[in-house]
Design an enzyme around this catalytic site. Sequence first.
Site, PDB file in Angstrom:
ATOM      1  CD  GLU A   1       1.188  -6.875  -2.461  1.00 47.68           C
ATOM      2  OE1 GLU A   1       2.022  -7.667  -2.942  1.00 47.68           O
ATOM      3  OE2 GLU A   1       0.004  -7.173  -2.262  1.00 47.68           O
TER       4      GLU A   1
ATOM      5  CD  GLU B   1      13.700  -6.712  -5.405  1.00 49.20           C
ATOM      6  OE1 GLU B   1      13.886  -6.312  -4.253  1.00 49.20           O
ATOM      7  OE2 GLU B   1      12.593  -6.669  -5.981  1.00 49.20           O
TER       8      GLU B   1
ATOM      9  CE  LYS C   1       8.210   6.849   4.531  1.00 51.42           C
ATOM     10  NZ  LYS C   1       8.990   7.675   3.589  1.00 51.42           N
TER      11      LYS C   1
ATOM     12  CB  CYS D   1       8.072  -5.403  -7.252  1.00 45.28           C
ATOM     13  SG  CYS D   1       6.454  -4.984  -7.878  1.00 45.28           S
TER      14      CYS D   1
HETATM   15  P1  NAD Z   1      12.182   0.354   0.858  1.00 44.96           P
HETATM   16  O1  NAD Z   1      11.664  -0.809   1.572  1.00 44.96           O
HETATM   17  O2  NAD Z   1      13.559   0.795   1.104  1.00 44.96           O
HETATM   18  O3  NAD Z   1      11.277   1.632   1.137  1.00 44.96           O
HETATM   19  C1  NAD Z   1       9.878   1.572   0.969  1.00 44.96           C
HETATM   20  C2  NAD Z   1       9.238   2.584   1.884  1.00 44.96           C
HETATM   21  O4  NAD Z   1       9.453   2.166   3.231  1.00 44.96           O
HETATM   22  C3  NAD Z   1       9.804   3.988   1.763  1.00 44.96           C
HETATM   23  O5  NAD Z   1       8.748   4.913   1.873  1.00 44.96           O
HETATM   24  C4  NAD Z   1      10.722   4.082   2.972  1.00 44.96           C
HETATM   25  O6  NAD Z   1      10.905   5.394   3.441  1.00 44.96           O
HETATM   26  C5  NAD Z   1       9.937   3.270   3.983  1.00 44.96           C
HETATM   27  N1  NAD Z   1      10.736   2.755   5.115  1.00 44.96           N
HETATM   28  C6  NAD Z   1      12.064   2.511   5.167  1.00 44.96           C
HETATM   29  N2  NAD Z   1      12.413   2.063   6.401  1.00 44.96           N
HETATM   30  C7  NAD Z   1      11.271   2.020   7.125  1.00 44.96           C
HETATM   31  C8  NAD Z   1      10.968   1.613   8.456  1.00 44.96           C
HETATM   32  N3  NAD Z   1      11.915   1.200   9.304  1.00 44.96           N
HETATM   33  N4  NAD Z   1       9.687   1.658   8.871  1.00 44.96           N
HETATM   34  C9  NAD Z   1       8.699   2.068   8.051  1.00 44.96           C
HETATM   35  N5  NAD Z   1       8.939   2.479   6.767  1.00 44.96           N
HETATM   36  C10 NAD Z   1      10.199   2.454   6.318  1.00 44.96           C
HETATM   37  O7  NAD Z   1      11.904   0.014  -0.663  1.00 44.96           O
HETATM   38  P2  NAD Z   1      12.239   0.896  -1.927  1.00 44.96           P
HETATM   39  O8  NAD Z   1      13.703   0.851  -2.086  1.00 44.96           O
HETATM   40  O9  NAD Z   1      11.560   2.213  -1.854  1.00 44.96           O
HETATM   41  O10 NAD Z   1      11.492   0.094  -3.093  1.00 44.96           O
HETATM   42  C11 NAD Z   1      12.080  -0.968  -3.711  1.00 44.96           C
HETATM   43  C12 NAD Z   1      11.507  -2.255  -3.197  1.00 44.96           C
HETATM   44  O11 NAD Z   1      10.085  -2.244  -3.312  1.00 44.96           O
HETATM   45  C13 NAD Z   1      11.958  -3.452  -3.977  1.00 44.96           C
HETATM   46  O12 NAD Z   1      12.325  -4.485  -3.114  1.00 44.96           O
HETATM   47  C14 NAD Z   1      10.725  -3.855  -4.768  1.00 44.96           C
HETATM   48  O13 NAD Z   1      10.683  -5.179  -5.151  1.00 44.96           O
HETATM   49  C15 NAD Z   1       9.634  -3.472  -3.870  1.00 44.96           C
HETATM   50  N6  NAD Z   1       8.376  -3.266  -4.591  1.00 44.96           N
HETATM   51  C16 NAD Z   1       7.396  -4.196  -4.433  1.00 44.96           C
HETATM   52  C17 NAD Z   1       6.196  -4.059  -5.114  1.00 44.96           C
HETATM   53  C18 NAD Z   1       5.101  -5.068  -4.921  1.00 44.96           C
HETATM   54  O14 NAD Z   1       3.953  -4.745  -5.212  1.00 44.96           O
HETATM   55  N7  NAD Z   1       5.375  -6.253  -4.439  1.00 44.96           N
HETATM   56  C19 NAD Z   1       5.992  -2.981  -5.957  1.00 44.96           C
HETATM   57  C20 NAD Z   1       7.018  -2.044  -6.095  1.00 44.96           C
HETATM   58  C21 NAD Z   1       8.210  -2.209  -5.387  1.00 44.96           C
END
Ligand code: NAD
Length: 490
Positions: free
Chosen positions: A261, A391, A185, A296
């Site tokens: 992650e 963040e 997804k 991230c």
């Molecule tokens: P997000 O958590 O809002 O969304 C990530 C994914 O989760 C999306 O596909 C979203 O549709 C899905 N999602 C949202 N609600 C959900 C639920 N209730 N159940 C299941 N899936 C759900 O994050 P984002 O805004 O897309 O990305 C930014 C974040 O990602 C930042 O916090 C960043 O630090 C983190 N990030 C971490 C890494 C790492 O490797 N540690 C790498 C890149 C980004």
Amino acid sequence: MKTYRDIAAALALPRGALIDGDWLEPGADTFASLDPFTGAEIARLPACGLPEVDRAVAAARRSFEAGVWSGLHPAERKGILCRLADLILHHAEELAVLEALDAGKPVADCLGIDVPETAKAIRWHAEAQDKLYDQIAPSAPNAVGLIVREPVGVVAAVLPWNFPLMMLAWKLGPALATGNSLVVKPAENTSLSTLRVAELALEAGVPPGVFSVVTGLGGVTGEALARHMDVDAITFTGSTAVGRRILEAAAQTNLKEVCLEMGGKSAAVVLSDADQIERIAAIQANAIFWNMGENCTANSRIIVHKDRHDDLVAALAAQTADWALGDQLDEGTRLGPLVSDTHFKKVTGLVDRGKAQGARVVTGGQGAGGLLFQPTIFADVSAEMDIFQQEIFGPVVSVTKADSDEEAVALANQSDYGLAATLYTRDIGKAHRYARKLRAGTVGVNAYSEGEISTPFGGFKASGFGGRDNGIHAHDQYTELKTIWIDLDG
Ligand code: NAD
């Protein structure tokens, strides 16, 4: 001469979700993908609900049980995945433009970093798989104890929007190389490059059903995967808040394996003996402004010894001139728009809180038209301020002055997160000692390290849970260990 905007206008965009080898065209429930620079709708995709998720998971289960992928010799899977990596490189320009258009990422970065790194990650895991051996346990001569690794089965991957292609590759590479079937997804803002890679995977020879893509909203499509009783493992990259939800969902349903992650508030620590301040400033500008800070491992905090503080702040401010803002499809742009209006408001809100709480704006501090945000440096930031703790995920760095090296390292650790850290020193003893003290999954010494495909990537504390991406260690999250004990006298 054709511009990247011309190329984007001529692209044939993916037209639906890709489930069990078939396109599912948008029906009644849809959502839009927007170009964050122009605000224009570039695609309308199906908002998959439970029936579509069920279909994708059932196809994954069927293909897994049939052995059309899981039952291949690892070298055969390697061949097909290497073909996928080749196809990605063959379509590099198309994928880079798609990625830039959808996510707002500068096209030059997509061409020079995201696309080649995506192909590299998939190839690395594919190449590794047919060189791995299982183990035999110590035993008496009348028994043989085998310790074998098996694919976990059906894997779900939930992806973020900041590195759509690369995060796909970090999950897809090890999940498929180890023989699983996969349902992905993508983030709702950035589904297009994932869909195109899924199409290329079919062309490379990955059988239908082994790799499906369900497009949709997190709270519906993502949640359905997290709660699904027939998903054996879920791998996630995204925010800590959503990571927690996924862990809860797994605990409340079938206790699927979970690897998360998540967010970061990574610090660069500049010790009293650090030299080459100009070099440090250039590295740290890249560590926070690259990808608009939507990274991230962005080093969003710099903790600097008081003897180096003023020089570093001045050198860092001078660096901002090199970060041209603009249309992500202009080759010269280094800072494109933030991904969405919602995210722009979050960044602006935290920057305003920084100002209100008494931090000093050295440069930037506001939007620059549309969803562009100026590269921003705050000084005089203390550990209690929100911009030190939360963040921001934008091109915003806070600089904090420390009285001693020990205090600098302690301040770096004063965070709920622990994804990455950077350390500057010329003293080899301090390098080793403080690298160990820093509570982070990756520590770069005298360099900003995002890590290499060969090294594990993940976080301590609220930044990570349940495993690592990258390196051979990533295979742990996609495999189960099994013991087979054979009594030779039996
Ligand atoms: P997000 O958590 O809002 O969304 C990530 C994914 O989760 C999306 O596909 C979203 O549709 C899905 N999602 C949202 N609600 C959900 C639920 N209730 N159940 C299941 N899936 C759900 O994050 P984002 O805004 O897309 O990305 C930014 C974040 O990602 C930042 O916090 C960043 O630090 C983190 N990030 C971490 C890494 C790492 O490797 N540690 C790498 C890149 C980004």
